[in-house]
Design an enzyme around this catalytic site. Structure first.
Site, mmCIF file in Angstrom:
data_model
loop_
_atom_site.group_PDB
_atom_site.id
_atom_site.type_symbol
_atom_site.label_atom_id
_atom_site.label_comp_id
_atom_site.label_asym_id
_atom_site.label_seq_id
_atom_site.Cartn_x
_atom_site.Cartn_y
_atom_site.Cartn_z
ATOM 1 N N LYS A 53 -6.574 11.846 2.389
ATOM 2 C CA LYS A 53 -5.964 12.186 1.097
ATOM 3 C C LYS A 53 -7.031 12.260 0.014
ATOM 4 C CE LYS A 53 -1.557 10.265 2.512
ATOM 5 N NZ LYS A 53 -0.645 9.115 2.559
ATOM 6 N N GLN A 97 -0.060 3.410 0.073
ATOM 7 C CA GLN A 97 -0.004 3.736 1.499
ATOM 8 C C GLN A 97 0.890 2.724 2.225
ATOM 9 O OE1 GLN A 97 -1.460 6.508 2.940
ATOM 10 N NE2 GLN A 97 -0.341 5.912 4.768
ATOM 11 N N ASP A 120 4.822 10.617 -4.123
ATOM 12 C CA ASP A 120 5.427 10.555 -2.789
ATOM 13 C C ASP A 120 6.931 10.825 -2.866
ATOM 14 O OD1 ASP A 120 3.701 10.259 -0.660
ATOM 15 O OD2 ASP A 120 3.508 8.085 -0.888
#
Ligand code: NAP
Length: 284
Positions: A53, A97, A120
């Protein structure tokens, strides 16, 4: 029949070139898109995902920050950092994460992220907006799958779509997006009886179970579009999906490979969400 390959790498490359241009336009106005990625612990797969990422951000000309904590960090420390990032004008997207270590309340951490920076799309406010059909951020994996289907010209209207898996990250938002695209959607999970009777009806089959090569050719309707979300590590170290690719690609009309299908699109849509957040902020 040999299936058309839905090439996530190629579409990702095409989209990222456009993102790079848009990022430079923002940077020229002193508003370069910025993503903060928080990693807690030493899970090997999570470390790879976070590295990918951060690298993708650099390649697209985004600013990024990787914030790593040891596995035993106190949740309050992470929550305090999230509060700082919420107020940081150089950061437009914040990502934690998952999974977090057991002593964390993951929902509380996700809810601490400002909904305007929740790239997200996991914050309850953003989940609700998606459900109501006016999303602020679409969760990256299902968002990427919708782009792949669109790029291949697959019309979902009236199609039978079957989603294997009901996680908050993949299965549920995937089902919602397919429904909003006017497919007739069935969601299957570990308690579903006679799974194959559902999968064999699917015009579009999305496999997101986390079980290596679970979907066999006998479970797939000839001519179906098969989307393989799974990322599984085999004993020999190689990656494979939730679909038996070699056999299913002889039956399906179109299929995503693993790697090179959904994976690169997930990261690409993270960039898309971060860019959109920065563009929204720049026009306020
Ligand atoms: P998850 O949270 O573990 O959810 C798995 C789902 O599959 C659950 O809903 C579970 O049902 C269902 N399931 C498990 N075994 C089943 C069976 N035998 N029959 C029917 N349903 C079954 O996983 P996830 O986070 O959604 O991820 C799924 C897979 O996608 C994993 O391999 C993950 O690594 C991969 N993934 C890939 C990407 C990408 O970018 N390519 C992104 C995210 C995830 P229950 O709810 O009943 O337990």
């Amino acid at each position: 029949m040999t299936a058309q390959i839905l090439d996530g790498n190629r579409l990702a490359q095409k989209l990222r070139a456009d993102f790079g241009r848009r990022a430079e336009a923002l940077a020229a106005r002193g508003k370069r898109p910025g993503l903060a990625v928080i990693l807690v612990g030493e899970d090997a797969a999570s470390q790879v995902y976070v590295r990918n990422k951060v690298n993708a951000c650099a390649q697209a000309g985004f600013h990024s920050e990787k914030i790593a904590y040891p596995p035993d960090v106190a949740p309050q420390v992470v929550l305090a950092r999230i509060a700082e990032l919420n107020a940081d004008p150089t950061i437009h997207g914040i990502l934690v994460q998952l999974p977090l270590p057991r002593h964390f309340d993951s929902d509380a951490v996700l809810e601490a992220i400002s909904p305007a920076k929740d790239v997200d799309g996991f914050h309850a406010e953003n989940v609700g907006a998606l459900m109501q059909g006016h999303p602020r951020f679409i969760p990256c994996t299902p968002y990427g799958i919708m782009k792949l289907l669109d790029e291949a010209g697959i019309d979902l209207k009236g199609k039978e779509a079957v989603v294997l898996g009901r996680s908050n990250i993949v299965g549920k938002p995937m089902a919602m997006l397919l429904m909003q695209a006017s497919a007739t959607v069935t969601v299957c999970h570990s308690q579903t009886r006679d799974l194959a009777s559902h999968t064999r009806r699917a015009d579009v089959l999305v496999a997101a179970l986390g079980k290596a090569r679970f979907v066999t050719a006998e479970m797939v309707r000839p001519g179906a579009v098969v989307i393989d979300v799974g990322i599984n590590r085999l004993p020999d170290g190689k990656l494979c999906g939730d679909v038996d690719y070699a056999a299913v690609s002889e039956v399906a009309a179109a299929i995503t490979p693993v790697p090179g299908g959904v994976g690169p699109m997930t990261i690409t849509m993270l960039l898309a969400n971060t860019l959109e957040a920065a563009e929204r902020e720049a026009t306020r």
